[in-house]
Design a protein around this motif. Structure first.
Motif, PDB file in Angstrom:
ATOM      1  N   ALA A  14       0.820  -1.214   0.000  1.00 44.41           N
ATOM      2  CA  ALA A  14       0.000   0.000   0.000  1.00 44.41           C
ATOM      3  C   ALA A  14       0.850   1.259   0.000  1.00 44.41           C
ATOM      4  CB  ALA A  14      -0.926  -0.004   1.214  1.00 44.41           C
ATOM      5  N   CYS A  15       2.152   1.112  -0.231  1.00 43.79           N
ATOM      6  CA  CYS A  15       3.085   2.243  -0.185  1.00 43.79           C
ATOM      7  C   CYS A  15       2.656   3.353  -1.152  1.00 43.79           C
ATOM      8  CB  CYS A  15       4.485   1.749  -0.544  1.00 43.79           C
ATOM      9  SG  CYS A  15       5.729   3.045  -0.643  1.00 43.79           S
ATOM     10  N   ILE A  16       2.703   4.586  -0.668  1.00 43.20           N
ATOM     11  CA  ILE A  16       2.301   5.727  -1.501  1.00 43.20           C
ATOM     12  C   ILE A  16       3.495   6.586  -1.918  1.00 43.20           C
ATOM     13  CG2 ILE A  16      -0.027   5.883  -0.520  1.00 43.20           C
ATOM     14  CD1 ILE A  16       1.054   8.207   1.223  1.00 43.20           C
ATOM     15  N   CYS A  17       4.703   6.131  -1.632  1.00 47.94           N
ATOM     16  CA  CYS A  17       5.891   6.953  -1.884  1.00 47.94           C
ATOM     17  C   CYS A  17       6.013   7.365  -3.355  1.00 47.94           C
ATOM     18  CB  CYS A  17       7.147   6.224  -1.428  1.00 47.94           C
ATOM     19  SG  CYS A  17       7.262   6.062   0.381  1.00 47.94           S
ATOM     20  N   ALA A  18       5.621   6.473  -4.269  1.00 50.91           N
ATOM     21  CA  ALA A  18       5.733   6.798  -5.696  1.00 50.91           C
ATOM     22  C   ALA A  18       4.822   7.951  -6.087  1.00 50.91           C
ATOM     23  CB  ALA A  18       5.400   5.564  -6.537  1.00 50.91           C
ATOM     24  N   THR A 176      -3.407  14.295  -5.250  1.00 49.27           N
ATOM     25  CA  THR A 176      -3.123  13.120  -6.078  1.00 49.27           C
ATOM     26  C   THR A 176      -2.646  11.961  -5.212  1.00 49.27           C
ATOM     27  OG1 THR A 176      -2.550  14.528  -7.971  1.00 49.27           O
ATOM     28  CG2 THR A 176      -1.756  12.254  -8.006  1.00 49.27           C
ATOM     29  N   ALA A 177      -1.749  12.250  -4.276  1.00 45.03           N
ATOM     30  CA  ALA A 177      -1.268  11.202  -3.367  1.00 45.03           C
ATOM     31  C   ALA A 177      -2.401  10.695  -2.483  1.00 45.03           C
ATOM     32  CB  ALA A 177      -0.123  11.746  -2.515  1.00 45.03           C
ATOM     33  N   PHE A 178      -3.256  11.603  -2.050  1.00 45.59           N
ATOM     34  CA  PHE A 178      -4.419  11.242  -1.228  1.00 45.59           C
ATOM     35  C   PHE A 178      -5.343  10.304  -1.996  1.00 45.59           C
ATOM     36  CE2 PHE A 178      -8.743  12.828   0.286  1.00 45.59           C
ATOM     37  CZ  PHE A 178      -8.741  12.089   1.458  1.00 45.59           C
TER      38      PHE A 178
END
Length: 203
Positions: A14-18, A176-178
């Motif tokens: 579930a990583c959102i770093c990208a 966008t990350a949200f």
């Protein structure tokens, strides 16, 4: 090997770093995060602290003796505000940036009940001018039930605050990350759960 990303704190799958885009901001945010939010899978404060160079995330409930926070609040060259709606708060839309004095805003991260307790406990914040966001905003935290449609997640609150104060700058990468985080969580739900539990939550 840990199951969790050391940067965003979420499970590797579930990583959102990208989806994180570095953003410069004139306004500094200090996020006071309730301890119960620190490892919450759907927490959003980390999006702000990862994206914004001018942002600090402090975890705790009672900050009255917190050395770093109180040192920052003592800096007379900075205008300090707290994002907390009250009868005395002014709209962030009325606040104007001043080149000679940078702005630092304290944001409480927690459920409304926990944020209220943090506000009561941390009396040093009561001396700061309070801000509230425009009241016609609507939250899009569609995987977490909210007390009202204009209840915002921490990242949404930060986004609207910064976009209001710095309209010439684009803070949309925060959203966008949200959305990336939300869409992943929806994809993990069994068929029909999102539609049944969230799309019709106002009924």
């Amino acid at each position: 090997m840990s199951r969790y990303c050391s940067r965003c704190g979420k499970a590797h799958k579930a990583c959102i770093c990208a989806a994180i885009v570095p953003i410069d901001s004139q306004v500094e945010l200090i996020i006071l995060q309730h301890p119960t939010e620190e490892h919450r899978a759907m927490g959003t404060a980390r999006i702000l602290s990862l994206s914004l160079a001018n942002c600090r995330l402090l975890v705790g409930e009672d900050f009255r003796q917190h050395e770093e926070l109180n040192r920052l609040l003592a800096e007379s060259s900075v205008q300090h505000f707290v994002l907390y709606p009250s009868e005395q708060s002014q709209s962030s839309a009325q606040l104007k940036l001043q080149a000679e004095r940078p702005i630092r805003v304290i944001v409480l991260d927690g459920t409304w009940k926990k944020a209220f307790k943090m506000w009561q406990v941390n009396t040093q914040l009561h001396h700061l001018p309070a801000l509230h966001l425009p009241k016609d905003l609507k939250g899009n935290y569609r995987i977490r039930k909210a007390p009202s449609e204009n209840a915002l997640s921490t990242v949404e609150a930060g986004y609207h605050l910064l976009q209001t104060l710095q309209p010439e700058q684009d803070f949309s990468p925060l959203m966008t990350a949200f959305d990336t985080m939300i869409n992943y969580q929806i994809q993990q739900m069994p068929p029909g759960v999102f539609e049944r539990n969230y799309l019709n939550k106002e009924e």
